[in-house]
Design an enzyme around this catalytic site. Structure first.
Site, PDB file in Angstrom:
ATOM      1  N   PHE A   1     -14.904 -70.372 -48.457  1.00  0.00           N
ATOM      2  CA  PHE A   1     -16.555 -70.835 -48.858  1.00  0.00           C
ATOM      3  C   PHE A   1     -16.875 -69.292 -47.958  1.00  0.00           C
ATOM      4  O   PHE A   1     -18.286 -69.191 -48.623  1.00  0.00           O
ATOM      5  CB  PHE A   1     -16.968 -71.682 -48.352  1.00  0.00           C
ATOM      6  CG  PHE A   1     -16.724 -73.163 -47.892  1.00  0.00           C
ATOM      7  CD1 PHE A   1     -16.092 -73.674 -49.293  1.00  0.00           C
ATOM      8  CD2 PHE A   1     -15.992 -73.975 -47.095  1.00  0.00           C
ATOM      9  CE1 PHE A   1     -15.803 -74.881 -49.522  1.00  0.00           C
ATOM     10  CE2 PHE A   1     -15.585 -74.971 -46.477  1.00  0.00           C
ATOM     11  CZ  PHE A   1     -15.122 -75.792 -48.179  1.00  0.00           C
TER      12      PHE A   1
ATOM     13  N   GLU B   1     -18.822 -71.788 -57.247  1.00  0.00           N
ATOM     14  CA  GLU B   1     -20.513 -71.837 -56.411  1.00  0.00           C
ATOM     15  C   GLU B   1     -21.316 -72.480 -57.288  1.00  0.00           C
ATOM     16  O   GLU B   1     -22.213 -73.707 -56.522  1.00  0.00           O
ATOM     17  CB  GLU B   1     -20.864 -70.309 -56.667  1.00  0.00           C
ATOM     18  CG  GLU B   1     -20.203 -69.519 -56.509  1.00  0.00           C
ATOM     19  CD  GLU B   1     -19.295 -68.783 -55.034  1.00  0.00           C
ATOM     20  OE1 GLU B   1     -19.990 -69.490 -54.503  1.00  0.00           O
ATOM     21  OE2 GLU B   1     -18.167 -68.171 -54.925  1.00  0.00           O
TER      22      GLU B   1
END
Length: 716
Positions: free
Chosen positions: A246, A670
């Site tokens: 992430f 994203e």
């Protein structure tokens, strides 16, 4: 020798069809090993010791008693650790965060700063000794609180200009029939991936090898080579399976500490961060304070837009959370001003976190757009469509494609938006107040130079080697499909090997650029190889190999605004007696380029939307002003959305191939989280008549704000 053919077994067009993960069986059976699980002979274990003060100096370390403990091999600290170089610009165009350059001085710039590494024969011995190490500090006053108007706050660039401005903002606002002027805040958030950060370092025949969990092996190879003054060819980094990243799995303290210890002891050393250590050393999303001012005509068309965002950074490294950047893409106005500002505090360095900038920025701008729609008496979908720009609002560049209107129209149809009563606080179901909300999403679609190697084997198979990183997203499978199409063969004839810096430079897994970058390189190499095989070239036992490099092709691309877009819709139920908010359903419709593997892409998008629920209602790391450290830095104290918090979440897409990409890819990593929190927050307003401008929307905030007897109540 044999000759490869495409023949009757060739399969065209597997890109765009659903495929289960090629490594799926290995993962569910445990055959796939992660960085902390790979065995090494003579392996020693390092345990990091972190500071307990937020600012000051190390006065002393009582290492003698610790070195006498069972199994302890060494204690590294600022008095005996190897010196490293931090005066360089890394692969991503930024200098290294000095937090990773461990044990170089006695200064402590934040709570949780690494002050020592204890190395022992077993992890249990290392932990016990690390916990026994007595460190004495000269403590100094600290400041860890981000506030509006903080001294020292200043515009900062990072990945984009710090400030942009066109037109007369004051005049635009004064001439507007409707003005929104509000502050929105988001808290400190943490990545909290399943697999902790782990690295093993060893020297093998004069060459440094690091087995790691990271988002780019050539990235980490380059950083370690620079830091330890080594030739890049003398460093090999491997990272085959990764349990999530992430944005946080770049160069960190554990890799550098492992290399230092392996160098000192001349044996393999593994360092694994604990979950609590990750809250100090793995980066996080900075809290933001954002002011949005919108001025519009009565019909909702913008005359003036200002979006300013302030985030914190550490005193040793400047990191910008570019939250105002989303306004530079989404909406235009004659007067258009944006600024990303930072202020240095005695806190750990923030870092990239899924949809950096866009995730918190979209909460602010999309909440403000919803408030504008309310004040103008215009449908929230319609106000966004009326403000669709023809070109980049700041850059003036054309969009490669912008199908946001298609996302909203398809999403509204499938969500049943036309049946919505626009008045807030009108729908009830027993004790629950029901509401629906929407928000737009965007994220940059970029690509980085990459190399790939494709080999035709004598047995008719093909091997692809590329230093890609599969964070658990399905990248390995997507690249298999891309290679199969480019080679015009069935996917089962292609083996994709990734996660090894020896395969050559490649883009990192980040910024939704991984699959796009790697697929481009694989396609180019596969195309050239297919052309050679079409000439009837005989394949020798060692195979025929072709290498590609996309640097020149990417440099020749025309300058355009390249983005994925999306429309988020949410329905919530709010219990005004308890403050509980439940997200009953969400729908996201995206324009995200050509979808390589619908199965894993949908997982990515849904996962991002679930993160948006978590961002809206749960996630919040809180610092103790007295100690400067976090309260409960673990998964018991840091709340994330779990199964019980997630209702019916659906994601789909409209046709949107990028005309300038050889495969048509944009990126989906994203975009799923962008706008999701705003859609939930806007739905909470529609349910209750109360605006919540500060995340997360906790039950106590619902209760303290109250719920008016009828719609159109106060703002929280």
């Amino acid at each position: 020798m044999t000759t490869a053919t495409t023949g009757p077994t060739a399969l065209r067009g597997v890109v765009g069809t659903p495929h289960t993960r090629v490594e799926g069986r290995d993962k569910v059976t445990g055959a796939a090993r992660y960085a902390g699980e790979i065995p090494f002979a003579d392996l020693a274990h390092g345990w990091l010791v972190l500071s307990t003060v937020a600012r000051g100096r190390i006065r002393s370390l009582d290492t003698e008693a610790v070195l006498a403990m069972p199994g302890v091999l060494a204690v590294l600290h600022h008095g005996n650790a190897p010196r490293v170089d931090t005066d360089y610009i890394g692969m991503l165009g930024t200098p290294p965060d000095p937090t990773a350059a461990v044990f170089q001085h006695d200064r402590v710039p934040h709570a949780g700063w690494p002050v020592a590494l204890v190395v022992a024969l077993t992890p249990e011995q290392a932990r016990e000794a690390a916990e026994a190490l007595v460190v004495t500090y000269d403590e100094e006053p600290h400041d860890t609180v981000l506030t509006t108007g903080a001294p020292g706050a200043h515009p900062a660039g990072g990945v984009m200009p710090g400030e942009t401005a066109k037109g007369d903002l004051a005049a635009g606002l004064a001439a507007s029939a409707v003005v929104v002027d509000e502050e929105y805040t988001t808290p400190e958030e943490h990545h909290s991936m399943m697999e902790p950060h782990a690295a093993t370092a060893r020297w093998d025949g004069g060459r440094l090898e690091v087995v790691d969990s990271n988002q780019g092996t050539t990235w980490i190879q380059s950083e370690l080579a620079n830091m330890f003054s080594l030739d890049a060819s003398a460093v090999r980094v491997r990272s085959e399976h990764i349990g999530g990243g992430f944005g946080s799995k770049g160069l960190r303290a554990h890799q550098v500490a492992a290399v230092m210890a392996a160098t000192e002891l001349q044996r393999p050393v593994r360092v694994v961060m604990t979950r609590r250590q990750m809250f100090s050393l793995a980066g996080y999303r900075s809290p933001t304070l954002q002011r949005v001012r919108l001025g519009a005509d009565a019909d909702g068309r913008l005359r003036a837009l200002e979006h300013r965002s302030l985030n914190q950074t550490s005193t040793v490294y400047e990191f910008v959370e570019p939250s105002a950047g989303v306004a530079r893409v989404m909406y235009d106005a004659d007067a258009h001003h944006t600024a990303n500002e930072v202020v240095a505090l005695d806190v750990p360095s923030p870092t990239y976190m899924r949809a950096p900038g866009e995730a918190p920025g979209s909460f602010a701008i999309e909440s403000a757009l919803d408030e504008l729609a309310e004040r103008c008496g215009i449908d929230p979908v319609e106000v966004r469509l009326r403000n669709e720009p023809e070109a980049g609002p700041v850059s003036g560049l054309p969009f490669s494609s912008r199908n946001l209107d298609a996302c909203f129209r398809e999403g509204a149809r499938r969500f049943g938006w036309a049946e919505r009563d626009p008045r807030p606080g009108r729908r009830r179901e027993g004790r629950w107040l029901l509401g629906t909300g929407t928000a737009a999403a965007s994220f940059h679609a970029g690509a980085g130079p990459s190399t790939a190697v494709v080999t035709a084997q004598a047995d008719g198979g093909f091997t692809v080697r590329i230093a890609a990183a599969d964070l658990g997203t399905g990248a390995r499978t997507a690249l298999t499909l891309v290679a199969a199409d480019a080679l015009e063969v069935a996917p089962d004839r292609v083996r994709v090997r990734i996660g090894d810096s020896d395969f050559g430079p490649a883009m990192i897994a980040g910024g939704s650029m991984g699959t796009r970058s790697w697929a481009w390189a694989i396609r180019e190499a596969a195309r050239e190889l297919r052309e050679r095989l079409a000439l009837g070239t005989a394949i020798p036992p060692e195979g025929i190999t072709v290498r590609s490099d996309t640097t020149e092709a990417l440099g020749a691309l025309a300058h355009k605004e390249r983005h994925s877009f999306g429309a988020q819709f949410a329905e919530v139920a709010v219990d005004p007696a308890t403050g509980e908010v439940r997200v009953r359903r969400m729908l996201g419709i995206f324009a995200a380029g050509r979808i390589v593997n619908p199965l894993t892409a949908r997982n990515q998008l849904v996962g991002g939307m679930v993160w948006g629920i978590s961002m809206a209602l749960h996630e919040e790391a809180v610092r103790d002003r007295t100690s400067g450290a976090l309260y409960a830095p673990d998964l018991a104290g840091y709340h994330v959305a779990t199964n019980a918090d997630v209702g019916d979440v659906q994601a789909d897409w409209v046709d949107d191939p990028d005309p300038d990409d050889p495969v048509g890819i944009k990126g989906v990593g994203e975009i799923g989280v962008v706008g999701a929190a705003a859609a939930v927050a806007n739905a909470v307003w529609h349910a209750t008549g109360v605006r919540h401008r500060h995340l997360p929307i906790r039950p106590d905030r619902i209760l303290s704000a109250g719920v008016p007897a009828s719609g159109g109540g106060p703002h929280a």
